[in-house]
Design a protein around this motif. Structure first.
Motif, mmCIF file in Angstrom:
data_model
loop_
_atom_site.group_PDB
_atom_site.id
_atom_site.type_symbol
_atom_site.label_atom_id
_atom_site.label_comp_id
_atom_site.label_asym_id
_atom_site.label_seq_id
_atom_site.Cartn_x
_atom_site.Cartn_y
_atom_site.Cartn_z
ATOM 1 N N THR A 130 0.835 -1.213 0.000
ATOM 2 C CA THR A 130 0.000 0.000 0.000
ATOM 3 C C THR A 130 0.867 1.259 0.000
ATOM 4 O OG1 THR A 130 -0.037 0.202 2.419
ATOM 5 C CG2 THR A 130 -1.779 -1.137 1.410
ATOM 6 N N GLY A 131 2.161 1.091 0.287
ATOM 7 C CA GLY A 131 3.033 2.255 0.375
ATOM 8 C C GLY A 131 2.900 2.997 1.697
ATOM 9 N N ALA A 132 2.166 2.425 2.639
ATOM 10 C CA ALA A 132 2.022 3.068 3.955
ATOM 11 C C ALA A 132 3.396 3.213 4.609
ATOM 12 C CB ALA A 132 1.109 2.229 4.847
ATOM 13 N N GLN A 133 3.530 4.272 5.412
ATOM 14 C CA GLN A 133 4.805 4.520 6.085
ATOM 15 C C GLN A 133 4.792 3.767 7.412
ATOM 16 O OE1 GLN A 133 5.692 8.752 6.030
ATOM 17 N NE2 GLN A 133 7.094 8.450 7.747
ATOM 18 N N ILE A 134 5.445 2.627 7.423
ATOM 19 C CA ILE A 134 5.444 1.775 8.616
ATOM 20 C C ILE A 134 6.800 1.927 9.305
ATOM 21 C CG2 ILE A 134 5.267 -0.609 9.428
ATOM 22 C CD1 ILE A 134 3.528 -0.997 6.825
ATOM 23 N N HIS A 135 6.774 2.178 10.600
ATOM 24 C CA HIS A 135 8.024 2.404 11.318
ATOM 25 C C HIS A 135 8.532 1.160 12.038
ATOM 26 C CE1 HIS A 135 6.735 6.842 11.183
ATOM 27 N NE2 HIS A 135 7.604 6.609 10.234
ATOM 28 N N ALA A 136 7.620 0.295 12.452
ATOM 29 C CA ALA A 136 8.034 -0.943 13.119
ATOM 30 C C ALA A 136 6.932 -1.984 12.977
ATOM 31 C CB ALA A 136 8.333 -0.688 14.597
ATOM 32 N N MET A 137 7.366 -3.230 12.951
ATOM 33 C CA MET A 137 6.422 -4.354 12.987
ATOM 34 C C MET A 137 7.017 -5.382 13.932
ATOM 35 S SD MET A 137 5.068 -5.282 9.161
ATOM 36 C CE MET A 137 6.600 -5.258 8.222
ATOM 37 N N ARG A 138 6.154 -6.122 14.596
ATOM 38 C CA ARG A 138 6.653 -7.181 15.474
ATOM 39 C C ARG A 138 5.548 -8.222 15.629
ATOM 40 N NH1 ARG A 138 10.718 -7.335 19.619
ATOM 41 N NH2 ARG A 138 11.900 -5.719 18.560
ATOM 42 N N ASP A 139 5.907 -9.490 15.516
ATOM 43 C CA ASP A 139 4.918 -10.516 15.861
ATOM 44 C C ASP A 139 5.006 -10.730 17.370
ATOM 45 O OD1 ASP A 139 7.459 -11.691 15.452
ATOM 46 O OD2 ASP A 139 6.572 -13.663 15.197
ATOM 47 N N ALA A 140 3.858 -10.667 18.023
ATOM 48 C CA ALA A 140 3.826 -10.654 19.490
ATOM 49 C C ALA A 140 3.829 -12.085 20.025
ATOM 50 C CB ALA A 140 2.588 -9.903 19.965
ATOM 51 N N THR A 141 5.021 -12.698 20.083
ATOM 52 C CA THR A 141 5.104 -14.094 20.542
ATOM 53 C C THR A 141 5.282 -14.149 22.068
ATOM 54 O OG1 THR A 141 7.446 -14.134 19.961
ATOM 55 C CG2 THR A 141 5.907 -14.888 18.288
ATOM 56 N N ARG A 142 6.351 -14.781 22.558
ATOM 57 C CA ARG A 142 6.570 -14.851 24.013
ATOM 58 C C ARG A 142 6.481 -13.469 24.644
ATOM 59 N NH1 ARG A 142 12.235 -17.686 25.071
ATOM 60 N NH2 ARG A 142 12.688 -16.653 23.086
ATOM 61 N N PRO A 189 5.808 -4.468 31.646
ATOM 62 C CA PRO A 189 6.344 -5.541 30.812
ATOM 63 C C PRO A 189 6.166 -6.857 31.552
ATOM 64 C CG PRO A 189 8.122 -4.333 31.873
ATOM 65 C CD PRO A 189 6.857 -3.610 32.217
ATOM 66 N N PRO A 190 5.931 -7.931 30.848
ATOM 67 C CA PRO A 190 5.806 -9.218 31.535
ATOM 68 C C PRO A 190 7.137 -9.568 32.199
ATOM 69 C CG PRO A 190 5.909 -9.519 29.151
ATOM 70 C CD PRO A 190 5.833 -8.054 29.390
ATOM 71 N N SER A 191 7.076 -10.210 33.330
ATOM 72 C CA SER A 191 8.304 -10.689 33.972
ATOM 73 C C SER A 191 7.972 -11.954 34.739
ATOM 74 C CB SER A 191 8.886 -9.639 34.908
ATOM 75 O OG SER A 191 8.139 -9.595 36.089
ATOM 76 N N GLY A 192 9.001 -12.623 35.222
ATOM 77 C CA GLY A 192 8.775 -13.858 35.967
ATOM 78 C C GLY A 192 8.663 -15.042 35.032
ATOM 79 N N GLU A 193 8.092 -16.113 35.539
ATOM 80 C CA GLU A 193 8.152 -17.371 34.785
ATOM 81 C C GLU A 193 7.216 -17.407 33.581
ATOM 82 O OE1 GLU A 193 8.078 -20.944 36.951
ATOM 83 O OE2 GLU A 193 9.731 -20.354 38.254
ATOM 84 N N LEU A 194 6.120 -16.681 33.626
ATOM 85 C CA LEU A 194 5.129 -16.765 32.557
ATOM 86 C C LEU A 194 4.875 -18.230 32.223
ATOM 87 C CD1 LEU A 194 6.459 -13.877 30.264
ATOM 88 C CD2 LEU A 194 4.597 -13.741 31.907
ATOM 89 N N LEU A 195 4.882 -18.549 30.955
ATOM 90 C CA LEU A 195 4.624 -19.926 30.560
ATOM 91 C C LEU A 195 5.854 -20.526 29.888
ATOM 92 C CD1 LEU A 195 1.094 -19.678 28.941
ATOM 93 C CD2 LEU A 195 1.688 -20.841 31.056
ATOM 94 N N PRO A 196 6.550 -21.439 30.586
ATOM 95 C CA PRO A 196 7.654 -22.093 29.883
ATOM 96 C C PRO A 196 7.108 -22.956 28.753
ATOM 97 C CG PRO A 196 7.282 -23.131 32.024
ATOM 98 C CD PRO A 196 6.352 -21.957 31.949
ATOM 99 N N ARG A 197 7.915 -23.126 27.730
ATOM 100 C CA ARG A 197 7.604 -24.016 26.591
ATOM 101 C C ARG A 197 6.299 -23.645 25.897
ATOM 102 N NH1 ARG A 197 8.942 -30.089 27.807
ATOM 103 N NH2 ARG A 197 8.774 -30.040 25.530
ATOM 104 N N ILE A 198 6.088 -22.341 25.720
ATOM 105 C CA ILE A 198 4.892 -21.861 25.029
ATOM 106 C C ILE A 198 5.122 -21.898 23.514
ATOM 107 C CG2 ILE A 198 5.600 -19.411 25.035
ATOM 108 C CD1 ILE A 198 2.094 -20.706 25.794
ATOM 109 N N CYS A 199 6.400 -21.851 23.104
ATOM 110 C CA CYS A 199 6.713 -21.901 21.665
ATOM 111 C C CYS A 199 8.032 -22.644 21.466
ATOM 112 C CB CYS A 199 6.771 -20.507 21.050
ATOM 113 S SG CYS A 199 7.977 -19.423 21.776
#
Lengths: 332, 332
Positions: free
Chosen positions: B206-218, B322-332
């Motif tokens: 589309t030619g949009a001006q994108i400054h950052a992209m990120r897939d929100a995994t862990r 921001p997330p911290s601590g153990e969260l979920l081990p082996r999520i991905c």
């Protein structure tokens, strides 16, 4: 239910079968099908791309550790494809509770080996897995290199070629075996773990006509020669007496009933070279600190039978079998 | 002795610290230091190169399996760097005794996802580890892509940018949680695991001006926004009500005390876009089957404080930690 066996990961016959019957079945494409140590990519300039997971146990051993090995192993897979190693990735899978000091030792050792080999580690990933769900530390490294010498291939051996090894056989495997068994020898057993690009580059610069190179890791020299014989459909004859084996390695093998030619190396290359260039390859290798014990061990004798024949000191000939069965799990 | 903790692998604060204090300490170079999802290599044409290890447990889940995830995860890391995914490696670490049928399912699923994403898996490695020394199956994939859109970076957010998510938040994490707990819901919980290059390419076109992209995994959406705020030194304000969350995911989170924004996604991208182009990005996303639920959720409000502020439906503002601590081990 058929199950995955240790032998599927040993680098011998069963590994070949698993790759052909399962991985190639679903993932096949012209590049993967070549089944070389690294894939050659046509992207602007010609690149090589390879991957390896390292699970060696114990992670610290005489002559190196899992970090040094993870860098050297991937550098060497690029180098034997005629590619100057440029970039690497590093993916860590770490057991919860693993010592940070030991992790630091491993990472430091990776940094040192990367500098020695002239590669940048440019991307990485860390996973920590709950205690008991992985043993200590596994590392995956992938590497990208620029192809500077083309045409190297396991399919490319020609009758008349000579076979040269750059050093003694079985050092890494014997070292790991001894460490696991808690054995001490008078003569030290040390892994040959090291990055070989620098030595290989010198050989390539001689202009010698090299048809194939392979670092003899899992499955050892016997696996390399048998894969070459199969893929190039040639007979290779090897003179048993000319294979360089360290005294301590020979001793351990006799004690435990192993063949030195089945044991892994992590700093030794096998070359298939046009006969006319044998002299300059040997000379160049022997001038390099990692190639002092280089030897010409055999030649490609014909196109009739795809096999490796071993000429014993008593004049008897026997087949050098490809390694099979469990061999040593977690050798690299 | 300091030890590696589960939290070191959770993708939150402790992971950041481990990377900075240990890995960067020894492996630092200008490319690695950028700490993006993929490294950009200057080799003829501009390439992206990334790696990820997958240890997800269970290896089969609603919406995918470890094989599909291993392909999609690496494809997505390339895609969010503006790179068309081209080539991948696959390294398998398999527990002795793992079912061959299950392995076949995984490999098949990798092949299918690779075809969908238009990538070739061009090099691989297999290790088998004795029973009990690894849990079932781990896969590392590294990827190389051709950079077609430059300048994307976590350092690149500008005041005035809007933040857009391409879909609902927390689907993958909630699905894995439910499978582990053996919970059944009226509404199905399904992982969003899928390759996003195709959708992202449409947006870039589309030619949009994108400054950052990120897939929100862990670490989920909260990790992405906090990393962006820190690295670009900006304040990001998010309207809590506008964050799309599936009913079943919301239900599970309330039951177990999780934040949907801390849960992993495997098929959702976060965009930072120049405000003038917000409309066309949203429209393009919503026309794509994977972007139907795209929403504009907030904006970059200033340069004063590097933090993420959450505006609740009651008009109250609070910090999105921001997330911290153990969260979920082996999520991905």
């Amino acid at each position: 239910m058929r199950r995955v066996l240790l032998s599927h990961g040993s680098g011998g016959e069963e590994t070949q079968r698993l790759i052909k019957e399962l991985f190639l079945k679903y993932l096949s494409n012209p590049i993967l099908e070549r089944m070389e140590d690294a894939a050659i990519l046509e992207v602007g300039s010609k690149l090589a791309f390879t991957t390896d997971s390292f699970t060696v146990s114990p992670p610290f051993f005489k002559g190196g550790d899992i970090g040094k090995l993870a860098v050297a192993g991937t550098v060497n897979d690029l180098a034997v494809m005629g590619a100057r190693p440029l970039y690497m990735s590093a993916g860590f899978i770490i057991e919860e509770g693993f010592s940070l000091e030991e992790l630091e030792k491993v990472v430091k050792s990776m940094g040192e080996e990367a500098r020695r080999a002239g590669v940048y580690i440019v991307t990485g990933d860390t996973k920590v897995v709950p205690k008991g769900q992985v043993d200590k530390l596994f590392i995956n490294t992938s590497g990208i290199g620029e192809v500077v010498y083309e045409g190297l291939s396991a399919h490319n051996l020609q009758p008349g070629d000579v076979v040269i090894v750059s050093g003694t056989v079985g050092d890494h495997g014997a070292c790991i075996l001894a460490e696991r068994e808690g054995m001490e020898f008078e003569l030290p057993l040390e892994s040959d773990c090291r990055s070989l690009w620098n030595m290989i580059e010198r050989v390539l610069e001689t202009g010698a006509q090299i048809h194939a190179m392979r670092d003899a890791t899992r499955g050892g020299l016997a696996a390399v020669l048998n894969e070459w014989a199969q893929q190039s459909e040639v007979e290779i004859e090897v003179d048993e007496e000319s294979i360089p084996v360290k005294e301590a390695v020979q001793g351990l093998c006799e004690l435990l009933g192993f063949e030195p030619t089945h044991l892994a190396n992590e700093g030794m290359v096998v070359f298939a070279v046009a006969e006319k260039d044998a002299g300059k390859v040997l000379e160049t290798l022997r001038e390099h600190p990692y190639g002092k014990e280089a030897e010409l061990i055999g030649s490609v004798t014909g196109k009739e039978k795809a096999r490796v024949v071993l000429k014993t000191p008593y004049g008897v000939k026997r087949i050098m079998e490809p390694p099979s069965g469990e061999l040593l799990p977690r050798i690299c």
